[in-house]
Every structure is written in structure tokens, then in C-alpha cells.
Design an enzyme around this catalytic site. Structure first.
Site, PDB file in Angstrom:
ATOM      1  CB  THR A  62      28.850  17.314  15.470  1.00  0.00           C
ATOM      2  OG1 THR A  62      30.248  17.410  15.209  1.00  0.00           O
ATOM      3  CG2 THR A  62      28.678  16.678  16.846  1.00  0.00           C
ATOM      4  CD1 TRP A 105      33.238  20.286  11.751  1.00  0.00           C
ATOM      5  CD2 TRP A 105      33.389  22.507  11.570  1.00  0.00           C
ATOM      6  NE1 TRP A 105      33.510  20.790  13.004  1.00  0.00           N
ATOM      7  CE2 TRP A 105      33.611  22.157  12.922  1.00  0.00           C
ATOM      8  CE3 TRP A 105      33.429  23.856  11.219  1.00  0.00           C
ATOM      9  CZ2 TRP A 105      33.865  23.090  13.919  1.00  0.00           C
ATOM     10  CZ3 TRP A 105      33.686  24.800  12.205  1.00  0.00           C
ATOM     11  CH2 TRP A 105      33.910  24.410  13.529  1.00  0.00           C
ATOM     12  CG  ASN A 151      36.750  20.682  12.823  1.00  0.00           C
ATOM     13  OD1 ASN A 151      37.187  21.405  13.703  1.00  0.00           O
ATOM     14  ND2 ASN A 151      36.107  19.545  13.085  1.00  0.00           N
ATOM     15  CD  GLU A 152      38.015  17.475  15.544  1.00  0.00           C
ATOM     16  OE1 GLU A 152      37.355  16.539  15.061  1.00  0.00           O
ATOM     17  OE2 GLU A 152      37.868  17.886  16.707  1.00  0.00           O
ATOM     18  CD  GLU A 228      35.806  21.019  18.549  1.00  0.00           C
ATOM     19  OE1 GLU A 228      35.880  21.435  17.379  1.00  0.00           O
ATOM     20  OE2 GLU A 228      35.318  19.917  18.857  1.00  0.00           O
TER      21      GLU A 228
END
Length: 582
Positions: A62, A105, A151-152, A228
């Protein structure tokens, strides 16, 4: 990835990090400790109960990259890299009872060369994650309480089972698994089709739930967490949004934990999601920081309900907007949190006295306000002296990287956006460049997001225009691309595929390149070269080893931006004696 408010059967507060606390470590004392107090010190500020950190994997997450503890398969692990170890220890120093969560991540490229996922060899990936947990304990005396999957990304059933098996084999039965840090499906139905899987993980984690849960997830009897969420402080309605979520995630969705991304906005302004932290600390050079409303919104819950407290059935939505929850420790203490958030404004009312008549409490509530009614008497609105005034990044800056071996591997103020840059010590045959700054990666990571095809670390002020940058650079033997310095850089981070700026490359084939100009300069690898980039108004020129070799017009390029260094492609390259005059 930075912070959460969380409840296990009761209420807890958590924060999540993913390259968003990069500048925090560079603050000098006492300001650094003051910031940490507002985040972690019990009964002082946010009083966080859980800290969730990124398991560094070398990839863009990010607002920058965080280094892996193992860049390469053949190297030994190095648990000095990255600032998350330091941050976890500082949190524990203030609150020994704080819980720690790790979540990958990204992953180093060797776990799946050329792949977009780390599951080519699930046993190897599980061992890699478990080694991070073991290293936390051995090298930093940190007990990791929870570990996530990826993550995601959709979870992989066999990987979850393998990870649980590997944790147990290493006598880490106490470490609980959070799956899946993405959405309700498919993890909420896995337990129906795979009887073995249901015993391997403890928490169903979902991002940005909008207060809603899932019927299948509720049937699973697993803990449901919003792993999150966002306080959106930069938006006018953001403070109210955070206060609503802390209550309504449970009232509507029976979600017992809410994790706010991110902990502290401690990354350069103009990077994506600026000011999404609970507070802002982006100027280590001045010492300036801002304690903002989300800190005190969080305190309304965290200072008056400890982990293990339970929600009472007395929760609900208010008729004209807002919500209320009640929690107890089972020992006679009671906390009621009421929010009436509708529009743009926020008045925070800390615990207050009220009148009780005939056993009935009558309370008149204002619009867009937050109240805590509690039997707890230890709550406190902490205070430190006003920090220094805000100042821009120094217009003259130099780093010769002559620091030797450091606990934190990165140089102050450099913010890696693709690749990983670390302090490096050369052999004695480079006496003038014994200590340097080196881009370490030679393989593109398995990324959560979108990594650039070349490495870059930014520094300075996004508003820099006219500038002179000088840096010694060294291309190593295996280089096939090149090395660069740059100015007026726009769109780094997750947007670096579309980055703009003035980039001055020297290439391993003996040539140089800059924007619209290129030529042969007799450049050699395994030699130190000095690059100078000068920009004035609408023109720029470059100097190589005291020789002026190019000039170009600036009209097509950005009017301002950061300074930067990097390599063309994922290649090892070294930098020394970096100097900026803006």
C-alpha cells in the site's frame, strides 16, 4: 499492515500495519515515546489491546515495502530487518498484556518463482511463516498470539491445515489462526465441507464488513472479526464513521472485533490513503505530530472494557440514529457506550456523572456525540506537552550511510516503494565505500498488490521542484539493467507502474539513459560512479563523474515530486554519499 478495536466474547482494541509506520522510528526522543504513549499506554490514550503487524515479505503493501526476514532460500534468517519488531516491543513495554497478530501481505519470490501465489509448496510456505513466529520469540522475546493466512486473498484449505500442523509440531499450540482476512466466502462454508478444517482455525476475519455478518459464519460458532476497517479521518464524516463501527459491528453483525487500518499515519504525505491513521506522525525531522479524534474515540471503549469483558444483551440501535452497547467483566463492573453519529461533527464526552431517580436513569443525548457511562474510575485523557511546530523536510540533506551494523536495517527517511534497501558492509577492498546502502532483492516478490518492475526508494518533500541530487552508485557484476537517481517523482508506492519523474540511469551495457536522451558513456560495472542530477525550472542536466553528459527540456514532466534512488529491474546495487540541495 495498523490498529483494531476488538472483542473476544467481549471488547478489545486492535491496530493493523502495512508499511504505514515507516517514519515513526526516525522520531527523536521524547517525541517518539510520546506518540507511542498515545497509542499503547493503558488509561492514557487509545490504550490499544491488540497490535496487528505485517509479516514482511519484500513486496509493496500500500504505502511501501517491508523486508522479509529471509530474502533468499539459501540465506539464514535475519530478524533485525524491519521496524515491526521494534514497534511490538515498544507496545509490550507499555502494555505487557497486549496481544500480537501477524499477517503476510506478500512473500519473498523464492517461495514460488514466477508465481502469483505462495502455495506451490505449502509446507515450505508454512515453515517460512512459522519461522517468523519462532524468530519473534528467540530474538525479541515476543509471543505472537494470532497468525493470519494472506491479506485479502482467498484461503487455501490445505495450507491452513498444514500451517496448523506445523505450529503444533513446533509446540506453538497457543498460536491461533485467523482466516481469511478477505470476505465471508469461502471460509464461512469451509467448515461444512471439510470436517478437519474447522478445528484448525479460530477466527473468521473479514475486511470492511459494513456492520454485516454472514449466516453461515454465525452458524460456525467461530469468532467473527472485522480484521480490517478504516477510520477515514481525512474525510469530514470519518470520525463519526469510526465511532459508529465500533458499536454497530456488534449490534448489527455480532462482530466482536474491529481492526482499524491503520495505526498511525507515519508515511510521506501524498502517498495513498494519507491520514487514515488513528493519529498523524509524518515529520520525524521536526518532531511534529497530531493527536486526533480517533485516539479519543477509541479510548471510549478501550479504557473502560478490557479483553475478556462480555457484551450484555442490552445492545441496540437508537430510534433516531446511533447505537448503544453494554459490557461487563462479570465482577460487578459495567460500561455503556452510546454514539449518536449522523452527520459531520463530533463532540467527545468522556465519562460523566448523571442523576438517578427511583432507579431510573434519564439521559438527554445530543446529535453526533459519543458517551461512555461506566463504573470504571481509571480512565484518563492523557497529555504530553505540545510537540514542535510543523516544518518541511530539510532543503539540504546528506547521508553517507557510515553507521555500520544497525538493529533496524534501513536508513532514516528513505521509504522503499519497490524492492528493499538496507545498510550494507563491503570488504576492505572498498575502503572509501565500506558502509553503503544496498538494494537487496534479485527476484520479484509474490505480491499482495502491484509491484513495479524496477526498485525505488523515495525521500524528502513531495513539493520539491528545483533540486540538485548527487550520489555515488555501484553496479554489481550480475547486473543486466542499471541503477538510477531521480527527482520530481510522482506516483510511487502501489501506483509506481505509472510513476513519473526525471530518472537518470546508467546501464550495465555501458550507456546512460534519461527521459528522451541516451548515449554511450563508457560506464563499467564493478566500479563506483558519481551521478549528479540538476533540475532548474523547465530544464535538467546530468553529470557523470564530473563530466556533463546530457541536458533535456522539462516541459513534459511533473512540476514537483520526491527524490529517489533505485535499480532497473530486481538487481542488487549500492548507493553512497547521497546528497540533496533543494
Amino acid at each position: 499492515m495498523n490498529i483494531l478495536i476488538q472483542v473476544f466474547f467481549g471488547r478489545q482494541s486492535v491496530i493493523t500495519l502495512c508499511a504505514t509506520s515507516r517514519l515513526l522510528l526516525n522520531y527523536r526522543e521524547p517525541y517518539r515515546s510520546e506518540i507511542l504513549d498515545y497509542l499503547f499506554k493503558p488509561n492514557f490514550g487509545a490504550s490499544l489491546h491488540i497490535l496487528k503487524v505485517e509479516v514482511g515479505g519484500d513486496g509493496q503493501t500500500t504505502d511501501g515495502t517491508e523486508p522479509s526476514h529471509m530474502h533468499f532460500k539459501q540465506e539464514g534468517a535475519d530478524y533485525r530487518r524491519g521496524y515491526e519488531w521494534w514497534l511490538m516491543k515498544e507496545a509490550k513495554k507499555r502494555n505487557p498484556n497486549i496481544k500480537l497478530i501477524g499477517l503476510p501481505w506478500s512473500f519473498p519470490g523464492w517461495l514460488g518463482p514466477g508465481r502469483t501465489d505462495p502455495y506451490e509448496n505449502i509446507t515450505m510456505t508454512a515453515l517460512y511463516v512459522v519461522s517468523w513466529i519462532l524468530g519473534a520469540k528467540k530474538h525479541h522475546k515476543l509471543d505472537i498470539d494470532y497468525i493470519g493466512i494472506w491479506n485479502e486473498k482467498d484461503p487455501q484449505q490445505n495450507y491452513i491445515k498444514t500451517l496448523r500442523k506445523m505450529l503444533n509440531h513446533k509446540k506453538l499450540h497457543r498460536v491461533k489462526i485467523v482466516a481469511n482476512d478477505h470476505n465471508w466466502a469461502p471460509i464461512s462454508v469451509f467448515w461444512e465441507v471439510d470436517s478437519q478444517l474447522t478445528h484448525t482455525f479460530d477466527v473468521i476475519g473479514v475486511h470492511y464488513t459494513a456492520n454485516q455478518s454472514n449466516a453461515k459464519a454465525l452458524e460456525s460458532k467461530k469468532k467473527l472479526w472485522s480484521t480490517e476497517d478504516c477510520n477515514n479521518f481525512k474525510e469530514e464524516t470519518g470520525r463519526g464513521f469510526w465511532a459508529r463501527n465500533l458499536n454497530q459491528n456488534y449490534v448489527i453483525g455480532q462482530i466482536t472485533a474491529t481492526i482499524a487500518w491503520n495505526l498511525v499515519s507515519s508515511y510521506y504525505p501524498q502517498l495513498v490513503f494519507e491520514r487514515d491513521g488513528l493519529m498523524t506522525a509524518k515529520e520525524p525531522w521536526s518532531g511534529h505530530y497530531s493527536v486526533e479524534a480517533p485516539i479519543w474515540i477509541t479510548a471510549h471503549t478501550t479504557q473502560f472494557a478490557e479483553p475478556g469483558w462480555r457484551y450484555l444483551k442490552t445492545v441496540g440501535l437508537l430510534k433516531n440514529g446511533g447505537s448503544y452497547v453494554a459490557l461487563t467483566d462479570g465482577l460487578g463492573n459495567l460500561t455503556i457506550i452510546i454514539e449518536t453519529m449522523l452527520l459531520l461533527y463530533l463532540t467527545i464526552v468522556f465519562p460523566f456523572s448523571f442523576q438517578i431517580t427511583d432507579g431510573t436513569i434519564s439521559l438527554q443525548l445530543g446529535l453526533d456525540e459519543l458517551y461512555t457511562l461506566t463504573t470504571i474510575t481509571t480512565g484518563h485523557k492523557g497529555w504530553h506537552p505540545t510537540p514542535p511546530e510543523s516544518q518541511p523536510f530539510p532543503i539540504k540533506f546528506k547521508d553517507d550511510f557510515n553507521v555500520g551494523d544497525q538493529c533496524f536495517s534501513a536508513a532514516p527517511h528513505f521509504a522503499d516503494q519497490a524492492g528493499v534497501f538496507e545498510y550494507h558492509t563491503n570488504d576492505n577492498d572498498m575502503e572509501e565505500h565500506t558502509f553503503t546502502f544496498r538494494q537487496m532483492l534479485t527476484q520479484r516478490p509474490i505480491s499482495w498488490g502491484e509491484d513495479a518492475d524496477q526498485t525505488i526508494s523515495i525521500i524528502g518533500d513531495h513539493n520539491w521542484k528545483d533540486i540538485k541530487i548527487t550520489c555515488d552508485v555501484y553496479m554489481e557484476t550480475a547486473m543486466t539493467g542499471g541503477i538510477f537517481i531521480a527527482a520530481r517523482v510522482k506516483n510511487p508506492g502501489k501506483l509506481f507502474q505509472r510513476a513519473q519523474g526525471v530518472f537518470f540511469w546508467i546501464l550495465a551495457n555501458g550507456t546512460y539513459e534519461v527521459t528522451s536522451d541516451l548515449g554511450n558513456a563508457g560506464i563499467m560495472v564493478e566500479r563506483w560512479h558519481t551521478l549528479t542530477l540538476v533540475i532548474s525550472d523547465t530544464s535538467a542536466y546530468g553529470i557523470l563523474n564530473s563530466t556533463h553528459i546530457w541536458t533535456t527540456s522539462m516541459k513534459p514532466f511533473p512540476k514537483n515530486g520526491w527524490a529517489a534512488i533505485g535499480t532497473r529491474g530486481y538487481e542488487a546495487g549500492q548507493f553512497d554519499n547521497f546528497y540533496v540541495d533543494a
